[in-house]
Write a protein that holds these residues in place. Structure first.
Motif, mmCIF file in Angstrom:
data_model
loop_
_atom_site.group_PDB
_atom_site.id
_atom_site.type_symbol
_atom_site.label_atom_id
_atom_site.label_comp_id
_atom_site.label_asym_id
_atom_site.label_seq_id
_atom_site.Cartn_x
_atom_site.Cartn_y
_atom_site.Cartn_z
ATOM 1 N N PRO A 115 3.939 -4.190 7.227
ATOM 2 C CA PRO A 115 2.943 -3.115 7.345
ATOM 3 C C PRO A 115 1.601 -3.396 6.669
ATOM 4 O O PRO A 115 0.588 -2.825 7.059
ATOM 5 N N ASP A 116 1.574 -4.270 5.653
ATOM 6 C CA ASP A 116 0.315 -4.592 4.985
ATOM 7 C C ASP A 116 -0.353 -5.839 5.551
ATOM 8 O O ASP A 116 -1.443 -6.199 5.125
ATOM 9 N N GLY A 117 0.296 -6.506 6.485
ATOM 10 C CA GLY A 117 -0.292 -7.696 7.094
ATOM 11 C C GLY A 117 0.256 -9.016 6.583
ATOM 12 O O GLY A 117 -0.213 -10.083 6.983
ATOM 13 N N SER A 135 0.817 -1.225 0.000
ATOM 14 C CA SER A 135 0.000 0.000 0.000
ATOM 15 C C SER A 135 0.843 1.265 0.000
ATOM 16 O O SER A 135 0.516 2.234 -0.673
ATOM 17 N N ASP A 136 1.912 1.255 0.783
ATOM 18 C CA ASP A 136 2.763 2.437 0.962
ATOM 19 C C ASP A 136 4.202 1.989 0.730
ATOM 20 O O ASP A 136 4.798 1.329 1.580
ATOM 21 N N LEU A 137 4.744 2.330 -0.425
ATOM 22 C CA LEU A 137 6.065 1.836 -0.805
ATOM 23 C C LEU A 137 7.150 2.263 0.169
ATOM 24 O O LEU A 137 7.981 1.445 0.577
ATOM 25 N N ASP A 138 7.164 3.526 0.579
ATOM 26 C CA ASP A 138 8.210 3.991 1.504
ATOM 27 C C ASP A 138 8.148 3.239 2.826
ATOM 28 O O ASP A 138 9.179 2.831 3.366
ATOM 29 N N ARG A 139 6.946 3.040 3.345
ATOM 30 C CA ARG A 139 6.774 2.315 4.613
ATOM 31 C C ARG A 139 7.243 0.867 4.472
ATOM 32 O O ARG A 139 7.947 0.345 5.335
ATOM 33 N N SER A 140 6.881 0.224 3.369
ATOM 34 C CA SER A 140 7.288 -1.166 3.153
ATOM 35 C C SER A 140 8.790 -1.283 2.941
ATOM 36 O O SER A 140 9.429 -2.204 3.450
ATOM 37 N N LEU A 141 9.373 -0.362 2.181
ATOM 38 C CA LEU A 141 10.827 -0.385 1.991
ATOM 39 C C LEU A 141 11.556 -0.220 3.316
ATOM 40 O O LEU A 141 12.535 -0.922 3.578
ATOM 41 N N ALA A 142 11.095 0.690 4.160
ATOM 42 C CA ALA A 142 11.725 0.875 5.475
ATOM 43 C C ALA A 142 11.648 -0.419 6.279
ATOM 44 O O ALA A 142 12.632 -0.833 6.908
ATOM 45 N N VAL A 167 5.482 -4.580 -5.199
ATOM 46 C CA VAL A 167 4.673 -4.027 -6.273
ATOM 47 C C VAL A 167 3.809 -2.924 -5.684
ATOM 48 O O VAL A 167 2.999 -3.176 -4.788
ATOM 49 N N HIS A 168 3.995 -1.707 -6.168
ATOM 50 C CA HIS A 168 3.238 -0.569 -5.646
ATOM 51 C C HIS A 168 2.359 -0.011 -6.750
ATOM 52 O O HIS A 168 2.859 0.456 -7.776
ATOM 53 N N ARG A 169 1.044 -0.106 -6.539
ATOM 54 C CA ARG A 169 0.070 0.424 -7.498
ATOM 55 C C ARG A 169 -0.868 1.355 -6.738
ATOM 56 O O ARG A 169 -1.947 0.949 -6.298
#
Length: 131
Positions: A112-114, A11-18, A55-57
């Motif tokens: 972060p997305d579960g 959902s949130d690329l920056d959050r997932s990358l961190a 994958v960020h859409r």
């Protein structure tokens, strides 16, 4: 044949990358698309090539995880890995011994997305193999 990578929609690329960088993944590259979507390729330090694709859409809205059980990451020392992750602000679960004292040591982590991640330290005999 061999598995090359698996992809997770985030959902949130920056959050997932961190999050995944804190787990230990390193960036290999990003593929941007004209519609604002992108793919980011990651690998763990001991891996020679990409093993995880984020994958960020943004136009698709938030991710709803369903039908996906988990993926596993092998660690050398579960205790040291948990200590490092906790110190970095992540919240892995308590260590478990699903195969008894002679089996693997495991702990669960949720991104972060579960998406669920199983951290696994194999016993000295190693992981199950096929001869």
């Amino acid at each position: 044949m061999k598995t090359v990578l698996f992809a997770l929609r985030v959902s949130d690329l920056d959050r997932s990358l961190a999050f995944y960088r804190t787990v230990g993944y390193v960036d290999l590259g990003t593929v941007p698309f004209d519609d604002g979507s992108s793919l980011v390729w990651l690998r763990l330090p001991a891996e020679k090539s990409v093993s995880l694709e984020l994958v960020h859409r943004p136009a698709d809205g938030p991710v709803e995880v369903g039908g996906f059980q988990h993926f596993a990451i092998e660690v050398e020392s579960l205790a040291e890995t948990l200590e490092r992750l906790i110190a970095a602000g992540l919240r892995p679960g308590e260590p478990e011994l699903p195969g008894g004292t002679e089996g693997p040591k495991t702990s669960w982590l949720v991104d972060p997305d579960g998406y669920r991640i199983e951290l696994v330290e194999w016993p000295p005999s190693g992981p199950p193999t096929v001869e």
